[in-house]
Enzyme design. Structure first.
Site, PDB file in Angstrom:
ATOM      1  N   LYS A 252       7.375   0.348  -7.646  1.00  0.00           N
ATOM      2  CA  LYS A 252       6.961   1.832  -8.012  1.00  0.00           C
ATOM      3  C   LYS A 252       6.137   2.310  -6.897  1.00  0.00           C
ATOM      4  O   LYS A 252       6.191   3.420  -6.306  1.00  0.00           O
ATOM      5  CB  LYS A 252       6.145   2.013  -9.309  1.00  0.00           C
ATOM      6  CG  LYS A 252       6.946   1.705 -10.680  1.00  0.00           C
ATOM      7  CD  LYS A 252       5.974   2.470 -11.822  1.00  0.00           C
ATOM      8  CE  LYS A 252       6.316   1.738 -12.995  1.00  0.00           C
ATOM      9  NZ  LYS A 252       5.696   2.201 -14.160  1.00  0.00           N
ATOM     10  N   ARG A 253       5.502   1.254  -6.309  1.00  0.00           N
ATOM     11  CA  ARG A 253       4.413   1.732  -5.497  1.00  0.00           C
ATOM     12  C   ARG A 253       5.069   2.016  -4.186  1.00  0.00           C
ATOM     13  O   ARG A 253       5.005   3.163  -3.427  1.00  0.00           O
ATOM     14  CB  ARG A 253       3.317   0.668  -5.065  1.00  0.00           C
ATOM     15  CG  ARG A 253       2.316   1.127  -4.466  1.00  0.00           C
ATOM     16  CD  ARG A 253       1.143  -0.033  -4.382  1.00  0.00           C
ATOM     17  NE  ARG A 253       1.892  -1.299  -4.132  1.00  0.00           N
ATOM     18  CZ  ARG A 253       2.376  -1.743  -2.737  1.00  0.00           C
ATOM     19  NH1 ARG A 253       2.013  -1.053  -1.998  1.00  0.00           N
ATOM     20  NH2 ARG A 253       2.827  -2.883  -2.652  1.00  0.00           N
TER      21      ARG A 253
END
Ligand code: GLU
Length: 502
Positions: A252-253
């Site tokens: 996600k990051r």
């Protein structure tokens, strides 16, 4: 016994592709065997869990139409039950109090004890190396009674191993020696993840835990907790990872929006198509077929069909419109092109509404025209957005001209600047006498082309660019007819595109 599975997301962000796939596989399995698909929000990480994430996860599931059975369980509601399970294990001698202060130990004896044991172990970490592990029950009780803070740890046996038969990966084993005496309850009374999951899975009578392969180590730890609690563990099925195009980890990051479900919804993906795409990320029915309705997926889904090798999500990070080599976009186009028109229209309407291209007549007097037009233009579209973007000229006079199309189809043939308005005059004259149909249009355009001594393609491509703003699209005869005589005449005469390049 009824099969009961659950999807157990932590609400620390939006629903991402990996979680969505986990949810889908749980859903498909439950529906395939006629079991229950439950939803548990694992909101025990107070610092990172947000209601907004919960909402966005629920939205994502709703978009994918993965309806859950029974009430949603919020893990934080069960904290007392988790605590009493830890206390029960403590009372039975299967867990112990760890009085190690949170900060560096200041107690000189404890410090020396740790150093000495480390020396004795010659650098090999001894997972049973806790000075409080073998504290007598009396002393442990006394220190607790005196108010000394403690965590509760599981007392993992020194010799032996955990083993389970994973429905995807087969027999999995892990030596006890490789697992620490895991913390069940923090000194502030906060139950930790593995304890909470096991307690809830027992309480919810989960029969199959289907989740990402990144949980394999947790599974071994959870089995230790099941054993300590004297409960038979459920069946486990771990799913292959979904990797980034470079085979790196999808995160996600790092990958941001590209892995979020809302990105696909907002980019004009059909939930049915995306669900179909997700189903094939790590599962197959062992056949060539790739387009499956939900009913077919339910009917064909099996744990045996889940792959062991990792799946790759081939996205193009900077521009979703360029995902043409991606199965997801291909699949979406297939759905748009082939689904029953009446199923597609409800998705096109809001898209046109948002773009301010919708007219109420499309539901009324012009219903027939609207349906024919959508049916015509959907053939080359990839997403719902295309109806308001490339499709704009069908619904509005205010559309853009693609610079490359103008260059290639107009500027390169300067004669067209007078010929196309002339063609407009011809249309005006001819279609007073005969009907404006594809067949008649073809005859008129062909004879006009012959008169000019040019190729049909030159006239057609030039007209396409003036009429629709772009270089490609459906059959030009159909486009003429769909745009209608009046607008065709106006657009062929218009100098807007020409002036833009002059
Ligand atoms: N809450 C965990 C996660 O989001 C899943 C736990 C589980 O499925 O057991 O990764």
């Amino acid at each position: 016994m009824t099969t009961r599975v659950r999807f157990a997301p932590s609400p620390t962000g939006y629903l991402h592709i990996g979680s969505a796939r986990t949810a889908l596989f749980n859903y498909l399995y439950a529906r395939h065997v006629g079991g229950k698909f439950l939803l548990r929000i694992e909101d025990t990480d107070i610092a990172r869990s947000t209601e907004e994430s919960t909402r966005s996860i629920l939205d994502g599931l709703a978009w994918l139409e993965l309806e859950h059975d029974e009430e949603i369980v919020f893990q934080s509601d069960n904290a007392d039950k988790h605590r009493s399970a830890a206390r029960k294990l403590l009372a039975e001698g299967k867990a112990y109090r760890d009085f190690t202060p949170k900060a560096e130990p200041t107690d000189q004896n404890v410090k020396e004890g740790i150093a000495e044991r480390a020396r004795a172990n010659q650098g090999v970490k001894n997972m049973r190396d806790n000075p409080y592990r073998d504290l007598s029950a009396n002393e442990s009780d006394a220190r607790a009674a005196a108010g000394e803070p403690f965590a509760i740890r599981l007392k993992v046996a020194e010799h032996g191993r955990t083993a389970f038969d994973d429905a995807v990966y087969g027999i999995q084993e892990r030596e006890y020696a490789d697992t620490e005496d895991l913390v069940l309850l923090r000194s502030d009374g906060h139950p930790l993840y593995n304890l909470a999951v096991v307690c809830d899975d027992i309480e919810m009578q989960i029969t199959h835990v289907i989740r990402g392969q990144d949980h394999l180590t947790n599974t071994h730890k959870q089995i230790l907790i099941y054993e300590a609690l004297g409960v038979t563990p459920p069946t486990f099925a771990h799913l292959p990872l979904i990797m980034a195009p470079n085979k790196g980890k999808l995160s996600k990051r790092k990958h941001g929006e590209v892995v979020s479900m809302t990105t696909y919804r907002d980019a004009g993906f059909l939930a049915a198509a995306f669900r179909n795409f997700l189903a094939l990320l790590g599962w197959s029915a062992g056949e060539e077929q790739e387009i499956y309705s939900l009913e077919e997926l339910i009917q064909k889904f099996s744990l045996e069909g889940i792959h062991r090798s990792n799946a790759v999500f081939n996205f193009h990070e900077s521009d979703p419109r360029k995902w043409t080599d991606d199965k997801a976009i291909w699949m979406n186009a297939e759905y748009i092109r082939t689904m029953p028109l009446e199923d597609l229209l409800p998705f096109v309407k809001p898209e046109l509404k948002t773009a301010k291209l919708w007219r109420e007549e499309y539901d009324d007097d012009e219903r027939g025209w609207f349906e024919r037009t959508i049916d015509l233009i959907r053939q080359r579209f990839f997403t719902l957005k295309d109806f308001s973007a490339q499709g704009r000229a069908y619904f509005s006079e205010d559309y853009d001209f693609d610079a490359a199309a103008v260059e290639k189809n107009l500027v390169k043939f300067p004669d067209l600047r007078s010929w196309l308005p002339e063609l407009a005059d011809r249309f005006e004259a001819e279609f007073e006498k005969q009907r404006y149909t594809e067949e008649n249009i073809e005859t008129v355009v062909k004879s006009f082309t012959e008169e000019k001594g040019t190729k049909l393609g030159v006239i057609m491509n030039g007209a396409r660019t003036l009429l629709t703003g772009v270089a490609v699209g459906p059959s030009m005869l159909a486009v003429f007819e769909t745009i209608g005589l009046e607008k065709t005449i106006m657009r062929l005469k218009s100098q807007v595109a020409w002036n833009a390049v002059a």
